[in-house]
Design an enzyme around this catalytic site. Sequence first.
Site, PDB file in Angstrom:
ATOM      1  N   LYS A  22       0.829  -1.206   0.000  1.00 51.90           N
ATOM      2  CA  LYS A  22       0.000   0.000   0.000  1.00 51.90           C
ATOM      3  C   LYS A  22       0.860   1.251   0.000  1.00 51.90           C
ATOM      4  CE  LYS A  22      -2.770   2.739   3.243  1.00 51.90           C
ATOM      5  NZ  LYS A  22      -1.688   3.718   3.477  1.00 51.90           N
ATOM      6  N   ASN A  23       1.853   1.304   0.896  1.00 51.24           N
ATOM      7  CA  ASN A  23       2.638   2.520   1.052  1.00 51.24           C
ATOM      8  C   ASN A  23       3.551   2.796  -0.134  1.00 51.24           C
ATOM      9  OD1 ASN A  23       1.467   3.053   3.523  1.00 51.24           O
ATOM     10  ND2 ASN A  23       3.095   2.085   4.706  1.00 51.24           N
ATOM     11  N   CYS A 116      -6.024   8.676   7.771  1.00 52.77           N
ATOM     12  CA  CYS A 116      -6.112   8.450   9.215  1.00 52.77           C
ATOM     13  C   CYS A 116      -5.591   9.658   9.978  1.00 52.77           C
ATOM     14  CB  CYS A 116      -5.300   7.211   9.600  1.00 52.77           C
ATOM     15  SG  CYS A 116      -5.837   5.693   8.791  1.00 52.77           S
ATOM     16  N   ARG A 121       0.941  16.105  10.837  1.00 49.82           N
ATOM     17  CA  ARG A 121       1.344  15.190   9.768  1.00 49.82           C
ATOM     18  C   ARG A 121       2.656  15.566   9.106  1.00 49.82           C
ATOM     19  NH1 ARG A 121      -2.621  11.543   8.938  1.00 49.82           N
ATOM     20  NH2 ARG A 121      -0.792  10.412   8.280  1.00 49.82           N
ATOM     21  N   ILE A 123       3.458  17.848   7.210  1.00 47.28           N
ATOM     22  CA  ILE A 123       3.371  18.295   5.828  1.00 47.28           C
ATOM     23  C   ILE A 123       4.172  19.566   5.608  1.00 47.28           C
ATOM     24  CG2 ILE A 123       1.261  19.688   6.035  1.00 47.28           C
ATOM     25  CD1 ILE A 123       0.405  18.415   3.331  1.00 47.28           C
ATOM     26  N   ASP A 124       4.511  20.253   6.685  1.00 43.22           N
ATOM     27  CA  ASP A 124       5.358  21.440   6.557  1.00 43.22           C
ATOM     28  C   ASP A 124       6.709  21.097   5.946  1.00 43.22           C
ATOM     29  OD1 ASP A 124       5.715  20.069   9.100  1.00 43.22           O
ATOM     30  OD2 ASP A 124       7.196  21.611   9.568  1.00 43.22           O
ATOM     31  N   ASP A 304       3.648   1.395  11.822  1.00 48.92           N
ATOM     32  CA  ASP A 304       2.440   0.743  11.325  1.00 48.92           C
ATOM     33  C   ASP A 304       2.201  -0.647  11.930  1.00 48.92           C
ATOM     34  OD1 ASP A 304       1.672   2.846   9.785  1.00 48.92           O
ATOM     35  OD2 ASP A 304       2.298   2.000   7.876  1.00 48.92           O
ATOM     36  N   ILE A 326       6.752   8.313  16.299  1.00 54.82           N
ATOM     37  CA  ILE A 326       6.574   8.878  14.963  1.00 54.82           C
ATOM     38  C   ILE A 326       5.362   9.804  14.921  1.00 54.82           C
ATOM     39  CG2 ILE A 326       6.353   8.372  12.505  1.00 54.82           C
ATOM     40  CD1 ILE A 326       8.940   7.313  13.770  1.00 54.82           C
ATOM     41  N   ARG A 396      -8.880   0.013   3.384  1.00 54.92           N
ATOM     42  CA  ARG A 396      -7.893   0.880   2.738  1.00 54.92           C
ATOM     43  C   ARG A 396      -6.546   0.180   2.573  1.00 54.92           C
ATOM     44  NH1 ARG A 396      -6.315   5.474   5.842  1.00 54.92           N
ATOM     45  NH2 ARG A 396      -5.017   5.809   4.021  1.00 54.92           N
TER      46      ARG A 396
END
Length: 418
Positions: A22-23, A116, A121, A123-124, A304, A326, A396
């Site tokens: 998936k990843n 999720c 996250r 994203i910066d 995960d 994490i 998912r």
Amino acid sequence: MQKLVIQGGNDLTGSIKINGAKNSVVALLPAAVLSDEETTIYNVPNITDVTVLKQIIELLNGKLTEENGSIKIDTRNIINTTIPEELSNKLRASYYFMGALLAKFKHVEIYFPGGCNFGARQIDLHLKGFESLGATVKMEKDKFIIEAEKLIGNKICLNFASVGATINLMLAAVKAEGTTVIVNAAKEPEIVNVATFLNNMGAKITGAGTSTIKIVGVEKLGSAIIEVIPDRIEAGTYIIAGALLGNNLKITNIIPDHIASLLAKLNEMGVEFKLENSELTINKCENLKPTDIITQVYPGYPTDLAQPICVLLAKANGISHVEETIYEKRMGHVEYLKKMGANIEIEDNKETIIGPTTFHGTEVKASDLRAGATLFLAALTAKEETIITNIEYILRGYENIVKKLSDVGANIRIEEIE
């Protein structure tokens, strides 16, 4: 709406084949947009995240042809358009279109990615990296507008070895002028898979899988093929199931090096398994030893698999600890494991798990993908029936979960919620 219904207690015997990761596939599909021709991705898992990414590619006028687990993507007539919220918020990996479209068109508009909810996250890191390449980033409510007259290679030092940021910056840098160097890059196998795909198109990327990745920009990317690597998290989940209930359960199509940290912990706990090339045979362990786990970036213990292994730790004779480093919010499984009988306490991002536990079936809810996996593992061991709702999270990331588990002896089915 659907629910998983599981009657636990059955041994698991037979074979489970692991699908494509998936990843990895959630980055490979956006990466295909960078090609000016056709690309083909093999070993594509049939999961809902893939469905959404295909919808985004079709929105961008990409043409998809599917056959026997492969997808051919024709991007010769690709267009640039806003990726709407109803698609972008279904999965975090929608943000890979930021890097891909920025590289191809020097302009991208996309609503904030979903998926999720694990807290901040990072994203910066993606956005600062784009800015280092010469892009400007603006926010209009929940929409990102990222654009550049041209992208110029640069040295980008990540303050955290983020998989998402590493891949997104690779995507953006492949068509930048000059050379980009990503320092403190993530090392996960999925990154190597994506870099190989881009290099097959004609990109010039070296160092993937190490902490320093070098990308020399090119003007054009052509046709390519790639095979999605086996999913190490799916493999780990079913291996944990084998440690709980296995009777010569075989897990096939794995890459042992990718799950070495999990196997090391299973050894510590006294679990017996046999490895032969890409196949692992495992049996349930009656006298599990407790252990401590700290999540780390690859090749450390994966975040995960921190939630799923809690079921095994709850069965151990003694006190175990799991520390999540994490993500700041990844404890959604604890409430429901406790409802099923587990003795777990949380302090900050650290769990204390006191075993052994006998799990009892009840109604529970998946709060995210891996929390859902944790609940179905616990349900498989419970003597009574368990009902899991919010299973869209589980679907998912786990292809054909009902068939795979039913084929090895589990009593599991999906029902519609009335």
